[in-house]
Design a protein around this motif. Structure first.
Motif, PDB file in Angstrom:
ATOM      1  N   TYR A 142       0.846  -1.184   0.000  1.00 20.90           N
ATOM      2  CA  TYR A 142       0.000   0.000   0.000  1.00 20.90           C
ATOM      3  C   TYR A 142       0.891   1.247   0.000  1.00 20.90           C
ATOM      4  O   TYR A 142       1.779   1.387   0.847  1.00 20.90           O
ATOM      5  CB  TYR A 142      -0.901  -0.011   1.240  1.00 20.90           C
ATOM      6  N   THR A 143       0.670   2.131  -0.961  1.00 20.93           N
ATOM      7  CA  THR A 143       1.485   3.345  -1.052  1.00 20.93           C
ATOM      8  C   THR A 143       0.651   4.620  -1.154  1.00 20.93           C
ATOM      9  O   THR A 143       1.209   5.708  -1.253  1.00 20.93           O
ATOM     10  CB  THR A 143       2.422   3.278  -2.273  1.00 20.93           C
ATOM     11  N   GLU A 144      -0.664   4.474  -1.116  1.00 19.52           N
ATOM     12  CA  GLU A 144      -1.542   5.638  -1.294  1.00 19.52           C
ATOM     13  C   GLU A 144      -1.350   6.697  -0.213  1.00 19.52           C
ATOM     14  O   GLU A 144      -1.591   7.879  -0.459  1.00 19.52           O
ATOM     15  CB  GLU A 144      -3.012   5.202  -1.324  1.00 19.52           C
ATOM     16  N   ASP A 145      -0.920   6.310   0.974  1.00 22.47           N
ATOM     17  CA  ASP A 145      -0.767   7.269   2.069  1.00 22.47           C
ATOM     18  C   ASP A 145       0.588   7.974   2.076  1.00 22.47           C
ATOM     19  O   ASP A 145       0.818   8.872   2.878  1.00 22.47           O
ATOM     20  CB  ASP A 145      -0.975   6.577   3.412  1.00 22.47           C
ATOM     21  N   LEU A 146       1.485   7.598   1.171  1.00 25.27           N
ATOM     22  CA  LEU A 146       2.809   8.216   1.132  1.00 25.27           C
ATOM     23  C   LEU A 146       2.722   9.538   0.370  1.00 25.27           C
ATOM     24  O   LEU A 146       2.309   9.566  -0.792  1.00 25.27           O
ATOM     25  CB  LEU A 146       3.815   7.276   0.460  1.00 25.27           C
ATOM     26  N   ASP A 147       3.095  10.625   1.026  1.00 29.08           N
ATOM     27  CA  ASP A 147       2.971  11.961   0.442  1.00 29.08           C
ATOM     28  C   ASP A 147       4.209  12.296  -0.387  1.00 29.08           C
ATOM     29  O   ASP A 147       5.112  13.000   0.065  1.00 29.08           O
ATOM     30  CB  ASP A 147       2.760  12.993   1.549  1.00 29.08           C
ATOM     31  N   LEU A 148       4.223  11.810  -1.603  1.00 18.17           N
ATOM     32  CA  LEU A 148       5.371  12.026  -2.480  1.00 18.17           C
ATOM     33  C   LEU A 148       5.456  13.459  -2.988  1.00 18.17           C
ATOM     34  O   LEU A 148       6.527  13.918  -3.365  1.00 18.17           O
ATOM     35  CB  LEU A 148       5.312  11.045  -3.654  1.00 18.17           C
ATOM     36  N   SER A 149       4.345  14.180  -2.984  1.00 19.02           N
ATOM     37  CA  SER A 149       4.364  15.556  -3.495  1.00 19.02           C
ATOM     38  C   SER A 149       5.133  16.498  -2.576  1.00 19.02           C
ATOM     39  O   SER A 149       5.582  17.559  -3.014  1.00 19.02           O
ATOM     40  CB  SER A 149       2.942  16.071  -3.696  1.00 19.02           C
ATOM     41  N   SER A 150       5.316  16.125  -1.320  1.00 23.70           N
ATOM     42  CA  SER A 150       6.046  16.995  -0.393  1.00 23.70           C
ATOM     43  C   SER A 150       7.522  16.620  -0.271  1.00 23.70           C
ATOM     44  O   SER A 150       8.280  17.304   0.420  1.00 23.70           O
ATOM     45  CB  SER A 150       5.394  16.959   0.990  1.00 23.70           C
ATOM     46  N   VAL A 151       7.938  15.565  -0.940  1.00 17.58           N
ATOM     47  CA  VAL A 151       9.330  15.116  -0.858  1.00 17.58           C
ATOM     48  C   VAL A 151      10.229  16.085  -1.618  1.00 17.58           C
ATOM     49  O   VAL A 151      10.034  16.320  -2.808  1.00 17.58           O
ATOM     50  CB  VAL A 151       9.472  13.679  -1.425  1.00 17.58           C
TER      51      VAL A 151
END
Length: 160
Positions: free
Chosen positions: A6-15
């Motif tokens: 599950y990766t939907e909760d990972l906030d990649l836009s803030s990385v």
């Protein structure tokens, strides 16, 4: 692979930094049930981008910023579906631009240090000619005229 992490909760836009990306890659690895480096290597052996144990280890430890293709191959080997890779691509591209800028800044700093070190070496060699050495140093101080002793004195006073 049927059991995608599950990766939907990972906030990649803030990385915005390498260590943040590394932390998320470790999270994916953990959620994929921590496949061994050997297993990840085997899963990618026949793909366009194959992973080595060393490259994966360096990536997960933050020792080296991975190529985009390597990161994507790792994510796929961990079971991340192709339709979930776009945010990872964008995060990698953001960080790559920052990393490149940091590398260029470090290269410029290194070149400046080498110039000063070379100049200092010249000072040691030319210690019999102090006026020549002072002129060389003044040439590297912004706002001074290497041939005018008054501008060097003013520069010395302003630096104190």
């Amino acid at each position: 692979m049927d059991d995608a992490p599950y990766t939907e909760d990972l906030d990649l836009s803030s990385v915005m930094a390498r260590d943040e990306l590394v932390a998320l890659l470790r999270t994916v690895h953990l959620r994929a049930d921590r496949p061994s480096l050997r297993v990840l290597e085997a899963r990618t052996r026949l793909r366009a981008v194959s992973l080595s144990k060393t490259v994966v280890s360096e990536m997960l430890n933050g020792a080296r910023f991975p190529r985009k293709a390597v990161m994507l191959a790792f994510l796929q080997a961990c079971g991340v579906q192709d339709d979930h890779l776009e945010p990872w691509r964008r995060a990698w591209e953001r960080i790559a631009v920052r990393e490149q800028g940091a590398m260029q800044t470090e290269a410029r700093k290194g070149a400046s240090v080498r110039r000063v070190t070379n100049l200092a070496g010249g000072i040691r060699r030319d210690s019999r000619k102090p006026n020549d050495v002072v002129g060389q140093l003044r040439a590297h101080v912004p706002g001074t005229d290497p041939h005018d002793s008054r501008s060097a004195t003013a520069a010395d006073e302003s630096s104190q």
